[in-house]
Design a protein around this motif. Structure first.
Motif, short mmCIF file in Angstrom:
data_model
loop_
_atom_site.label_atom_id
_atom_site.label_comp_id
_atom_site.label_asym_id
_atom_site.label_seq_id
_atom_site.Cartn_x
_atom_site.Cartn_y
_atom_site.Cartn_z
N LEU A 174 -31.09 -5.09 17.31
CA LEU A 174 -30.15 -4.29 16.54
C LEU A 174 -30.88 -3.15 15.83
O LEU A 174 -31.88 -3.38 15.16
N LYS A 175 -30.36 -1.94 15.98
CA LYS A 175 -30.91 -0.78 15.27
C LYS A 175 -30.03 -0.38 14.09
O LYS A 175 -30.51 0.20 13.14
N GLY A 176 -28.72 -0.67 14.17
CA GLY A 176 -27.84 -0.36 13.06
C GLY A 176 -26.41 -0.14 13.48
O GLY A 176 -26.04 -0.31 14.64
N ASP A 179 -26.10 -10.89 9.84
CA ASP A 179 -27.29 -11.56 9.31
C ASP A 179 -28.34 -11.81 10.40
O ASP A 179 -29.18 -12.67 10.26
N TRP A 180 -28.28 -11.03 11.47
CA TRP A 180 -29.26 -11.17 12.55
C TRP A 180 -29.82 -9.79 12.90
O TRP A 180 -29.21 -8.78 12.64
N LYS A 181 -31.01 -9.79 13.49
CA LYS A 181 -31.65 -8.54 13.93
C LYS A 181 -31.85 -8.51 15.44
O LYS A 181 -32.02 -7.44 16.02
N GLU A 182 -31.88 -9.69 16.05
CA GLU A 182 -32.08 -9.79 17.50
C GLU A 182 -31.20 -10.90 18.06
O GLU A 182 -30.94 -11.89 17.38
N LEU A 183 -30.78 -10.69 19.31
CA LEU A 183 -30.06 -11.74 20.04
C LEU A 183 -30.78 -11.96 21.37
O LEU A 183 -30.95 -11.02 22.15
N ARG A 188 -9.87 3.22 12.70
CA ARG A 188 -11.28 3.35 12.33
C ARG A 188 -12.14 2.77 13.44
O ARG A 188 -11.71 1.89 14.18
N THR A 189 -13.38 3.25 13.52
CA THR A 189 -14.29 2.75 14.55
C THR A 189 -15.61 2.31 13.92
O THR A 189 -16.02 2.81 12.87
N VAL A 190 -16.26 1.38 14.61
CA VAL A 190 -17.60 0.92 14.26
C VAL A 190 -18.40 0.90 15.56
O VAL A 190 -17.94 0.39 16.57
N GLU A 191 -19.60 1.49 15.51
CA GLU A 191 -20.49 1.45 16.67
C GLU A 191 -21.72 0.64 16.33
O GLU A 191 -22.28 0.76 15.24
N ILE A 192 -22.12 -0.20 17.27
CA ILE A 192 -23.33 -1.02 17.15
C ILE A 192 -24.40 -0.37 18.02
O ILE A 192 -24.18 -0.16 19.22
N TYR A 193 -25.55 -0.07 17.42
CA TYR A 193 -26.66 0.53 18.16
C TYR A 193 -27.80 -0.47 18.29
O TYR A 193 -28.09 -1.23 17.36
#
Length: 96
Positions: A33-35, A48-52, A74-79
């Protein structure tokens, strides 16, 4: 993600509505996860995680603060470490 659009229904003005989304790494390498980016300051995404690891799941909590009456989109993007790509979710509903 199970789906890319979530209907938050009717939200009273001044209240916050939360949606928990499960994401799963269906790839063959670790997802880092970058943000997150959101379409406005009224929307926030946290986890609450940084990697999967491949096959592993995690949750993302999206909060929407209802600021003014009317319909919303509204939108949310996961990078992450996916080159030239992001995962986008959208949230719709009505503020009254």
């Amino acid at each position: 993600m199970d789906k890319i659009e979530y209907d938050l229904g009717t939200v009273k003005e001044g209240n916050t509505k939360k949606q928990i989304i499960t994401v799963r790494n269906t790839g063959i390498s670790v997802f880092k996860l970058k943000g997150f980016t959101t379409s406005c300051d009224c929307t926030e995404a946290t986890c609450d995680w940084k990697e999967l690891q491949p096959g592993e799941s995690g949750t993302v909590t999206v909060s929407y603060e209802a600021e003014q009456p009317g319909d919303f989109y509204r939108t949310v993007e996961i990078y992450g470490n996916i080159p030239n790509n992001s995962l986008m979710m959208s949230f719709i509903g009505t503020v009254e």
